[in-house]
Design a protein around this motif. Structure first.
Motif, PDB file in Angstrom:
ATOM      1  N   GLY A  60       0.781  -1.231   0.000  1.00 25.50           N
ATOM      2  CA  GLY A  60       0.000   0.000   0.000  1.00 25.50           C
ATOM      3  C   GLY A  60       0.813   1.282   0.000  1.00 25.50           C
ATOM      4  O   GLY A  60       0.248   2.369   0.074  1.00 25.50           O
ATOM      5  N   LYS A  61       2.124   1.178  -0.093  1.00 26.81           N
ATOM      6  CA  LYS A  61       2.986   2.365  -0.138  1.00 26.81           C
ATOM      7  C   LYS A  61       3.698   2.413  -1.477  1.00 26.81           C
ATOM      8  O   LYS A  61       3.912   1.400  -2.121  1.00 26.81           O
ATOM      9  N   ARG A  62       4.105   3.643  -1.870  1.00 27.89           N
ATOM     10  CA  ARG A  62       4.826   3.821  -3.129  1.00 27.89           C
ATOM     11  C   ARG A  62       6.328   3.927  -2.869  1.00 27.89           C
ATOM     12  O   ARG A  62       6.751   4.564  -1.901  1.00 27.89           O
ATOM     13  N   PHE A  63       7.088   3.358  -3.789  1.00 29.48           N
ATOM     14  CA  PHE A  63       8.546   3.361  -3.694  1.00 29.48           C
ATOM     15  C   PHE A  63       9.131   3.582  -5.084  1.00 29.48           C
ATOM     16  O   PHE A  63       8.472   3.324  -6.090  1.00 29.48           O
ATOM     17  N   VAL A  64      10.382   4.027  -5.111  1.00 26.92           N
ATOM     18  CA  VAL A  64      11.127   4.107  -6.362  1.00 26.92           C
ATOM     19  C   VAL A  64      12.533   3.597  -6.082  1.00 26.92           C
ATOM     20  O   VAL A  64      13.108   3.848  -5.022  1.00 26.92           O
ATOM     21  N   VAL A  65      13.067   2.847  -7.047  1.00 31.93           N
ATOM     22  CA  VAL A  65      14.410   2.272  -6.959  1.00 31.93           C
ATOM     23  C   VAL A  65      15.307   3.026  -7.930  1.00 31.93           C
ATOM     24  O   VAL A  65      14.925   3.264  -9.079  1.00 31.93           O
ATOM     25  N   ASN A  66      16.483   3.399  -7.468  1.00 29.43           N
ATOM     26  CA  ASN A  66      17.464   4.037  -8.345  1.00 29.43           C
ATOM     27  C   ASN A  66      18.143   2.968  -9.190  1.00 29.43           C
ATOM     28  O   ASN A  66      18.715   2.031  -8.660  1.00 29.43           O
ATOM     29  N   GLY A  67      18.094   3.129 -10.498  1.00 25.12           N
ATOM     30  CA  GLY A  67      18.658   2.131 -11.397  1.00 25.12           C
ATOM     31  C   GLY A  67      20.128   2.287 -11.707  1.00 25.12           C
ATOM     32  O   GLY A  67      20.751   1.362 -12.195  1.00 25.12           O
ATOM     33  N   TYR A  68      20.706   3.460 -11.441  1.00 26.41           N
ATOM     34  CA  TYR A  68      22.104   3.715 -11.772  1.00 26.41           C
ATOM     35  C   TYR A  68      22.821   4.320 -10.581  1.00 26.41           C
ATOM     36  O   TYR A  68      22.530   5.457 -10.210  1.00 26.41           O
ATOM     37  N   PRO A 116       9.606  -4.273 -14.965  1.00 26.42           N
ATOM     38  CA  PRO A 116      10.503  -5.062 -15.824  1.00 26.42           C
ATOM     39  C   PRO A 116      11.318  -4.211 -16.801  1.00 26.42           C
ATOM     40  O   PRO A 116      12.452  -4.558 -17.126  1.00 26.42           O
ATOM     41  N   THR A 117      10.774  -3.090 -17.243  1.00 23.27           N
ATOM     42  CA  THR A 117      11.533  -2.208 -18.141  1.00 23.27           C
ATOM     43  C   THR A 117      12.757  -1.651 -17.423  1.00 23.27           C
ATOM     44  O   THR A 117      13.834  -1.536 -18.003  1.00 23.27           O
ATOM     45  N   GLY A 118      12.601  -1.311 -16.135  1.00 30.11           N
ATOM     46  CA  GLY A 118      13.728  -0.834 -15.333  1.00 30.11           C
ATOM     47  C   GLY A 118      14.801  -1.897 -15.188  1.00 30.11           C
ATOM     48  O   GLY A 118      15.998  -1.602 -15.252  1.00 30.11           O
ATOM     49  N   VAL A 119      14.373  -3.142 -15.013  1.00 30.71           N
ATOM     50  CA  VAL A 119      15.332  -4.250 -14.917  1.00 30.71           C
ATOM     51  C   VAL A 119      16.106  -4.383 -16.222  1.00 30.71           C
ATOM     52  O   VAL A 119      17.331  -4.540 -16.215  1.00 30.71           O
ATOM     53  N   ASP A 120      15.411  -4.294 -17.352  1.00 26.70           N
ATOM     54  CA  ASP A 120      16.089  -4.381 -18.653  1.00 26.70           C
ATOM     55  C   ASP A 120      17.124  -3.271 -18.813  1.00 26.70           C
ATOM     56  O   ASP A 120      18.246  -3.518 -19.270  1.00 26.70           O
ATOM     57  N   LEU A 121      16.764  -2.042 -18.435  1.00 28.35           N
ATOM     58  CA  LEU A 121      17.712  -0.926 -18.524  1.00 28.35           C
ATOM     59  C   LEU A 121      18.922  -1.158 -17.626  1.00 28.35           C
ATOM     60  O   LEU A 121      20.059  -0.885 -18.012  1.00 28.35           O
ATOM     61  N   MET A 122      18.683  -1.669 -16.415  1.00 29.26           N
ATOM     62  CA  MET A 122      19.781  -1.926 -15.475  1.00 29.26           C
ATOM     63  C   MET A 122      20.697  -3.034 -15.996  1.00 29.26           C
ATOM     64  O   MET A 122      21.915  -2.970 -15.795  1.00 29.26           O
ATOM     65  N   LYS A 123      20.141  -4.022 -16.670  1.00 27.43           N
ATOM     66  CA  LYS A 123      20.961  -5.088 -17.261  1.00 27.43           C
ATOM     67  C   LYS A 123      21.826  -4.527 -18.390  1.00 27.43           C
ATOM     68  O   LYS A 123      23.016  -4.827 -18.470  1.00 27.43           O
ATOM     69  N   THR A 129      22.950  -8.586 -13.705  1.00 26.32           N
ATOM     70  CA  THR A 129      23.306  -9.665 -14.627  1.00 26.32           C
ATOM     71  C   THR A 129      22.048 -10.375 -15.106  1.00 26.32           C
ATOM     72  O   THR A 129      21.790 -10.469 -16.294  1.00 26.32           O
ATOM     73  N   ASP A 130      21.253 -10.878 -14.148  1.00 27.14           N
ATOM     74  CA  ASP A 130      20.066 -11.662 -14.481  1.00 27.14           C
ATOM     75  C   ASP A 130      18.758 -10.920 -14.215  1.00 27.14           C
ATOM     76  O   ASP A 130      17.744 -11.225 -14.823  1.00 27.14           O
ATOM     77  N   GLY A 131      18.751 -10.018 -13.249  1.00 23.07           N
ATOM     78  CA  GLY A 131      17.538  -9.280 -12.921  1.00 23.07           C
ATOM     79  C   GLY A 131      16.546 -10.074 -12.083  1.00 23.07           C
ATOM     80  O   GLY A 131      15.361  -9.767 -12.078  1.00 23.07           O
ATOM     81  N   THR A 132      17.017 -11.067 -11.363  1.00 22.36           N
ATOM     82  CA  THR A 132      16.137 -11.879 -10.523  1.00 22.36           C
ATOM     83  C   THR A 132      15.850 -11.151  -9.203  1.00 22.36           C
ATOM     84  O   THR A 132      16.616 -10.267  -8.792  1.00 22.36           O
ATOM     85  N   PRO A 133      14.755 -11.538  -8.526  1.00 21.98           N
ATOM     86  CA  PRO A 133      14.491 -10.953  -7.208  1.00 21.98           C
ATOM     87  C   PRO A 133      15.668 -11.133  -6.241  1.00 21.98           C
ATOM     88  O   PRO A 133      15.988 -10.216  -5.482  1.00 21.98           O
TER      89      PRO A 133
END
Length: 152
Positions: A60-68, A116-123, A129-133
């Motif tokens: 129920g809360k919003r978060f953002v992850v820094n990709g770089y 998933p788009t963020g994971v692709d950019l980070m890869k 490497t894999d983008g797994t949890p």
């Protein structure tokens, strides 16, 4: 990794400008992810600076992850009292609270499913490497995670 800086791909800044223009016009970007424009003061000049981010929801809360690691927006958010999130004509003032590693772990585990788009950019940038949890959770304390709190 806190002071580590990974160079984002050269196409990212131009793509971000196009993405921000589309978001400001209220155009749909994705059926699954809902990016917004984060605007806050630059830590040195105080002038507003904008970047697209993709918030996610956990418990129920919003978060953002820094990709770089080393991204400028992270340093600006850390120095600011508040920021604005905008999507189309709707804007909201928020505070961004950085999470300690133990609180960031469950959010990072959710990131691959929700952004998933963020994971692709980070890869592509070499952050993942894999983008797994499991891989994302292992970066707790190294990849900044912010809780987005509305200012009422």
């Amino acid at each position: 990794m806190p002071n580590e800086r990974i160079r984002p791909p050269g196409w990212l800044k131009p793509m971000n400008k196009v993405l921000m223009a589309m978001l400001r016009l209220g155009l749909p970007i994705s059926r699954h992810e809902l990016p917004v424009v984060l605007t806050g003061p630059v830590r040195r000049s105080g002038r507003p600076r904008s970047t697209p981010i993709t918030p996610m929801h956990v418990d129920g809360k919003r978060f953002v992850v820094n990709g770089y690691p080393g991204a400028d927006w992270v340093s600006n958010v850390r120095a600011a009292d508040d920021a604005t999130l905008t999507q189309g004509r709707r804007s909201e003032r928020v505070r961004m609270a950085e999470l300690p590693a133990d609180e960031a772990r469950p959010v990072l585990r959710e990131f691959p499913a929700q952004v998933p788009t963020g994971v692709d950019l980070m890869k592509r940038a070499g952050v993942l490497t894999d983008g797994t949890p499991d891989e994302l959770e292992g970066l707790a304390g190294r990849l900044p995670v912010f809780r987005i709190d509305p200012i009422t």
